[in-house]
Design a protein around this motif. Structure first.
Motif, PDB file in Angstrom:
ATOM      1  N   LEU A  73     -11.245  19.634  -3.346  1.00 24.78           N
ATOM      2  CA  LEU A  73     -12.231  20.704  -3.276  1.00 24.78           C
ATOM      3  C   LEU A  73     -12.482  21.126  -1.831  1.00 24.78           C
ATOM      4  CD1 LEU A  73     -14.805  19.521  -5.970  1.00 24.78           C
ATOM      5  CD2 LEU A  73     -13.500  21.657  -6.007  1.00 24.78           C
ATOM      6  N   ALA A  74     -12.544  20.141  -0.931  1.00 21.45           N
ATOM      7  CA  ALA A  74     -12.734  20.467   0.481  1.00 21.45           C
ATOM      8  C   ALA A  74     -11.602  21.358   0.987  1.00 21.45           C
ATOM      9  CB  ALA A  74     -12.828  19.190   1.316  1.00 21.45           C
ATOM     10  N   GLU A  75     -10.388  21.085   0.542  1.00 20.63           N
ATOM     11  CA  GLU A  75      -9.255  21.938   0.909  1.00 20.63           C
ATOM     12  C   GLU A  75      -9.401  23.329   0.307  1.00 20.63           C
ATOM     13  OE1 GLU A  75      -5.790  19.857  -0.349  1.00 20.63           O
ATOM     14  OE2 GLU A  75      -5.889  18.345   1.265  1.00 20.63           O
ATOM     15  N   ASP A  76      -9.843  23.392  -0.944  1.00 18.80           N
ATOM     16  CA  ASP A  76     -10.045  24.691  -1.592  1.00 18.80           C
ATOM     17  C   ASP A  76     -11.076  25.524  -0.847  1.00 18.80           C
ATOM     18  OD1 ASP A  76      -8.241  23.941  -3.528  1.00 18.80           O
ATOM     19  OD2 ASP A  76      -9.768  23.442  -5.034  1.00 18.80           O
ATOM     20  N   PHE A  77     -12.119  24.858  -0.336  1.00 20.09           N
ATOM     21  CA  PHE A  77     -13.173  25.570   0.395  1.00 20.09           C
ATOM     22  C   PHE A  77     -12.758  25.890   1.832  1.00 20.09           C
ATOM     23  CE2 PHE A  77     -16.249  23.017  -2.448  1.00 20.09           C
ATOM     24  CZ  PHE A  77     -16.181  23.981  -3.454  1.00 20.09           C
ATOM     25  N   GLY A  78     -11.596  25.387   2.249  1.00 19.30           N
ATOM     26  CA  GLY A  78     -11.129  25.637   3.603  1.00 19.30           C
ATOM     27  C   GLY A  78     -11.909  24.886   4.662  1.00 19.30           C
ATOM     28  N   LEU A  79     -12.345  23.674   4.328  1.00 18.77           N
ATOM     29  CA  LEU A  79     -13.172  22.893   5.246  1.00 18.77           C
ATOM     30  C   LEU A  79     -12.297  21.988   6.106  1.00 18.77           C
ATOM     31  CD1 LEU A  79     -16.065  21.880   2.817  1.00 18.77           C
ATOM     32  CD2 LEU A  79     -15.821  23.957   4.205  1.00 18.77           C
ATOM     33  N   LEU A 117     -19.799  23.309  -3.201  1.00 19.56           N
ATOM     34  CA  LEU A 117     -19.958  23.466  -4.645  1.00 19.56           C
ATOM     35  C   LEU A 117     -21.179  24.314  -4.986  1.00 19.56           C
ATOM     36  CD1 LEU A 117     -19.155  19.869  -5.984  1.00 19.56           C
ATOM     37  CD2 LEU A 117     -17.901  21.963  -6.537  1.00 19.56           C
ATOM     38  N   LEU A 118     -22.294  24.033  -4.326  1.00 21.29           N
ATOM     39  CA  LEU A 118     -23.528  24.744  -4.648  1.00 21.29           C
ATOM     40  C   LEU A 118     -23.468  26.198  -4.202  1.00 21.29           C
ATOM     41  CD1 LEU A 118     -26.099  21.935  -3.786  1.00 21.29           C
ATOM     42  CD2 LEU A 118     -25.242  22.622  -6.032  1.00 21.29           C
ATOM     43  N   VAL A 119     -22.801  26.452  -3.076  1.00 21.44           N
ATOM     44  CA  VAL A 119     -22.600  27.838  -2.663  1.00 21.44           C
ATOM     45  C   VAL A 119     -21.732  28.565  -3.684  1.00 21.44           C
ATOM     46  CG1 VAL A 119     -21.482  29.311  -0.939  1.00 21.44           C
ATOM     47  CG2 VAL A 119     -22.949  27.434  -0.196  1.00 21.44           C
ATOM     48  N   ARG A 120     -20.649  27.918  -4.130  1.00 21.07           N
ATOM     49  CA  ARG A 120     -19.763  28.535  -5.119  1.00 21.07           C
ATOM     50  C   ARG A 120     -20.520  28.854  -6.404  1.00 21.07           C
ATOM     51  NH1 ARG A 120     -14.209  25.609  -6.951  1.00 21.07           N
ATOM     52  NH2 ARG A 120     -13.415  26.623  -5.036  1.00 21.07           N
ATOM     53  N   GLY A 150     -21.184  29.962   5.287  1.00 18.48           N
ATOM     54  CA  GLY A 150     -22.139  31.047   5.456  1.00 18.48           C
ATOM     55  C   GLY A 150     -23.553  30.676   5.081  1.00 18.48           C
ATOM     56  N   ILE A 151     -23.952  29.434   5.363  1.00 19.53           N
ATOM     57  CA  ILE A 151     -25.319  28.990   5.035  1.00 19.53           C
ATOM     58  C   ILE A 151     -26.061  28.626   6.320  1.00 19.53           C
ATOM     59  CG2 ILE A 151     -24.631  28.111   2.772  1.00 19.53           C
ATOM     60  CD1 ILE A 151     -24.706  25.281   3.963  1.00 19.53           C
ATOM     61  N   ASN A 171     -30.019  25.828 -15.315  1.00 19.78           N
ATOM     62  CA  ASN A 171     -28.848  25.897 -14.459  1.00 19.78           C
ATOM     63  C   ASN A 171     -28.250  24.495 -14.287  1.00 19.78           C
ATOM     64  OD1 ASN A 171     -30.289  24.566 -12.339  1.00 19.78           O
ATOM     65  ND2 ASN A 171     -31.065  26.529 -11.584  1.00 19.78           N
ATOM     66  N   SER A 172     -27.187  24.376 -13.512  1.00 19.19           N
ATOM     67  CA  SER A 172     -26.475  23.100 -13.408  1.00 19.19           C
ATOM     68  C   SER A 172     -27.292  22.009 -12.737  1.00 19.19           C
ATOM     69  CB  SER A 172     -25.165  23.296 -12.648  1.00 19.19           C
ATOM     70  OG  SER A 172     -25.410  23.701 -11.308  1.00 19.19           O
ATOM     71  N   LEU A 173     -28.360  22.367 -12.027  1.00 17.87           N
ATOM     72  CA  LEU A 173     -29.225  21.385 -11.374  1.00 17.87           C
ATOM     73  C   LEU A 173     -30.457  21.056 -12.212  1.00 17.87           C
ATOM     74  CD1 LEU A 173     -29.052  22.587  -7.654  1.00 17.87           C
ATOM     75  CD2 LEU A 173     -27.789  20.722  -8.739  1.00 17.87           C
ATOM     76  N   GLY A 174     -30.559  21.664 -13.386  1.00 17.93           N
ATOM     77  CA  GLY A 174     -31.640  21.322 -14.296  1.00 17.93           C
ATOM     78  C   GLY A 174     -32.891  22.157 -14.150  1.00 17.93           C
ATOM     79  N   PHE A 175     -32.781  23.329 -13.547  1.00 12.87           N
ATOM     80  CA  PHE A 175     -33.955  24.190 -13.379  1.00 12.87           C
ATOM     81  C   PHE A 175     -33.832  25.414 -14.297  1.00 12.87           C
ATOM     82  CE2 PHE A 175     -33.467  21.993  -9.288  1.00 12.87           C
ATOM     83  CZ  PHE A 175     -34.714  21.389  -9.201  1.00 12.87           C
TER      84      PHE A 175
END
Length: 380
Positions: free
Chosen positions: A191-197, A31-34, A76-77, A2-6
């Protein structure tokens, strides 16, 4: 992978994200939630209320904790706030004050990464069964063909934070992930704007986190009153030129604020905290070509006996300069600079690079010499 190398699906990979309440760590969580990872946010409450250091609070306190909690709710985490006040006071703030008492110019952010975030928080992530700990630092982690995790400068040189992470050990680097290392800040804010943060436009912190007004002298005076005792400003021969209100107000290389005049500009050459002396002289007397490091942390191959050609940053905001590093006993090292540098301050860090790779570094213990060693080939 995966993207984190696992070697498993993101949904089966648990990641703890160190959430400071700022835009960078918030975007890491987003990003990781997405990408479908199981994400847990943790915020460290570091501000020591008992010390009454600042009325406005600090990084990872007050408003920052509130912002991190809101981001976690938006994504939602689960989110946890851990009380690390006493550890932060003992591991970072006390040493910060003691360093000024010794006449040094400290960098508490490095100690915080070394002794709190990448030690205690990392262990908490392990206890939670996480596969890794992710942070919002602007550095890049790559794995060599031999399987060794390496730390590279951030892709955006204006944001690169590798200088502050030189004390990261190989074991810690194996566990850490830095999802923003290849990005530039404008992209992160988008990205923060895209996530609505709500933190998308939150300003970056500019001060030492527990000194939000930049008035570090008042913090040190509160904790170590002896550091603010007045003394004398003297020249290299020991002649008294003036008085000062405490060595905590000075750093090596400083020119302004001396309150004395001479036939040529005067600079702080060194601080003798025991005598409460600020020693000043002409710029030429600041030149140093040998730098001694203590508490060396090394991420590269062993340093050859005849030295290794490197580049080294001697302050976070200064460009790296060419040098040769030699390993000494007791986790120490010696740097021989190809050209003399000015204003090298004990208490700062000497961080070593080859090309884009950060090899390690240590605390500047002392400097010496004005002779220039022979040049050698070096990666910029």
């Amino acid at each position: 992978m995966n993207s984190l190398g696992f070697p498993k699906a993101p949904a089966s990979t648990r990641v703890v994200v160190a959430m400071s309440g700022g835009v960078d760590s918030s975007v890491v969580a987003g990003l990781l939630v997405r990408q479908g990872y199981e994400v847990i946010g943790i915020t460290l409450q570091l501000y020591d209320h008992g010390a009454a250091i600042s009325r406005k609070g600090a990084c990872c306190a007050g408003q920052d904790i509130h912002d991190a909690r809101n981001v976690a709710e938006r994504l939602g985490i689960p989110h946890y706030v851990l009380d690390y006040e006493s550890r932060f006071r003992q591991s970072v703030i006390d040493e910060f004050a003691d360093s000024y008492v010794r006449g040094e110019t400290p960098i508490p952010c490095i100690r915080c990464n070394q002794r709190v975030k990448f030690r205690d928080l990392l262990q908490t992530a392990r206890d939670l069964g996480a596969d890794c700990l992710a942070t919002g630092h602007y550095v890049q982690r790559v794995v060599s063909e031999g399987g060794q995790a390496q730390l590279l400068r951030g892709a955006d040189p204006r944001r690169d934070q590798s200088y502050f992470l030189y004390a990261t050990t190989p074991e810690q680097l194996d566990y850490l992930r830095f999802p923003l290392g290849h990005m530039e800040k404008p992209e992160v804010r988008r990205l923060a704007e895209d996530f609505g943060l709500a933190v998308a436009d939150k300003p970056d912190s500019q001060d030492i986190c527990f000194v939000p007004n930049g008035d570090y002298a008042s913090v040190v005076t509160k904790l170590r009153p002896e550091a603010a005792e007045p003394g004398e400003i003297v020249d290299e021969a020991g002649r008294v030129l003036g008085r000062h209100d405490g060595v905590i107000h000075f750093t090596v290389g400083q020119r302004k604020g001396l309150g004395i005049a001479g036939p040529e500009p005067l600079y702080v050459l060194r601080l003798d905290a025991a005598k409460r002396h600020v020693v000043v002289g002409p710029k030429a007397s600041l030149a140093r070509s040998v730098v001694y490091l203590r508490e060396l942390n090394w991420l590269g191959d062993p340093i050859p006996a005849d030295g290794l050609a490197v580049s080294v940053k001697l302050r976070s905001a200064q460009p790296a300069v060419a040098a040769t590093i030699f390993a000494d006993d007791n986790n120490a090292a010696r740097l021989e600079l190809f050209e003399p540098e000015y204003g090298i301050a004990p208490g700062q860090a000497g961080v070593v690079y080859q090309g884009e790779r950060m090899l390690g570094g240590g605390w500047i213990a002392r400097t010496a010499g004005k002779s220039v060693p022979a040049k050698a080939e070096i990666a910029a």
